[in-house]
Enzyme design. Structure first.
Site, PDB file in Angstrom:
ATOM      1  CB  VAL A 144      -0.890  -0.023   1.268  1.00 29.77           C
ATOM      2  CG1 VAL A 144      -1.621   1.294   1.442  1.00 29.77           C
ATOM      3  CG2 VAL A 144      -1.864  -1.185   1.190  1.00 29.77           C
ATOM      4  CE  LYS A 145       3.839   6.208  -4.281  1.00 30.63           C
ATOM      5  NZ  LYS A 145       5.200   5.934  -3.868  1.00 30.63           N
TER       6      LYS A 145
END
Ligand code: PPE
Length: 316
Positions: A160-161
């Site tokens: 996940v960014k």
């Protein structure tokens, strides 16, 4: 790197002049890092500015928002955010530029519980030059293995960014800068090579191209995927596998891949030269292939380019 201001920023569907694109100081995301984002580049091509792999970046943004339970509370669809990216390049008259969509928990309640804080979306675009300095792309970068490890599984999701992940990145980056290096390479919780503070890592060993796999706490970089695709097309063997730290000193070539860093050679690790200490032939070949692709100098056979003119016109 100081920012070059553009004209306007897309904030929740409105075009706001750059200097007025503000939030309240009690914004949830400022206190608890409750935000996810993307980093995307557009390049000037013979057919006008085009955004590189826009669809994949937007898909990753939506995935990031889903994991943090923001997706269902967003007032904008993926296609609206995609169109906002195209629009930002167009209305700001940008050619080579960086695009930064951000999805964040806004202001309403204090406390860790994020629910109840409205989910806002903004998209900015601006000129952003060479990430590791002028020479890094051509002459390579000097890096150190960071003393901070990348996030362990079951702590924060690395695929996940999320903004929160970048506190770990900042520790790595600051350590490198304070000690006079350009960048760091982090190991994962088990001591295997993971990634840089904001880029994936590749090694060339005896003609084969190796990169840590997703289980080594790396972001599934879109540039990483592009490099793997281009390398395989050129006939190279590419393996995604765990790399012990000492592979960094054994490798003939090393390089970073990322939207911001593009394909940047690494010419020393912990002051030990990589190979001959100069930019190697495989890195040069892949760098050239990457830039030909993003600049539209070769036919877009993968459908990686979204032309700004067409998309922005359609979005209006
Ligand atoms: N790992 C990390 C931790 C990372 O931040 C990036 C991108 C990558 C790998 C490469 O991903 P991709 O861009 O999809 O190939 N980092 C973004 C943010 C940089 C920043 O300083 O901000 C980027 O390159 O845009």
């Amino acid at each position: 790197m100081p920012m070059t201001k553009a004209k306007s920023i897309w904030m929740n569907g409105e075009l706001v002049p750059w200097d007025d694109a503000k939030v309240h100081v009690l914004t949830h995301a400022l206190h608890y890092a409750s935000s996810v984002f993307e980093g995307i580049r557009a390049y000037q091509t013979p057919k006008g500015p085009a955004i590189f792999r826009l669809e994949e970046h937007i898909d990753r943004l939506m995935f990031s928002a889903r994991v943090y339970r923001m997706e269902q509370e967003m007032s904008f669809t993926r296609d609206q955010i995609r169109d906002a990216c195209l629009q930002m390049v167009a209305v700001n008259d940008l050619k080579d530029c960086y695009i930064r969509p951000l999805v964040y928990r806004s202001y309403e309640h204090m406390g860790v519980n994020p629910f109840g804080n409205p989910v806002h979306v903004c998209v900015a675009a601006f000129v952003w030059g060479q990430y590791l300095g002028k020479d890094a792309l051509e002459k390579g970068s000097s890096v150190k293995v960071g003393t901070w490890h990348r996030l362990a599984p079951n702590t924060l999701p690395v695929m996940v960014k999320a903004s929160a992940n970048y506190m770990n990145s900042q520790l790595l980056k600051m350590e490198a800068v304070v000690e006079g290096y350009d960048e760091a390479i982090a190991l994962d919780v088990n001591g295997y090579v993971s990634e840089g503070s904001a880029a994936n890592v590749f090694a060339v060993v005896k003609g084969e191209i190796l990169t840590p796999c997703l289980a080594n706490s790396v972001l599934a970089g879109i540039t990483r995927d592009s490099v793997i695709t281009l390398a395989r097309e050129q006939g190279y063997t590419v393996r995604e596998q765990s790399l012990p730290r000492e592979m960094l000193y054994l490798a003939d070539e090393l390089f970073y891949s990322g939207t911001a860093v593009e394909v940047t050679p690494i010419t020393s690790v912990d002051k030990i030269p990589v190979g001959k200490g100069t930019v190697g032939p495989v890195t040069k070949t892949l760098q050239k292939a990457y830039f030909s692709e993003v600049r539209g100098e070769v036919p877009d056979r993968h459908g990686w380019l979204s032309l700004v003119g067409q998309g922005a016109a359609a979005a209006r």
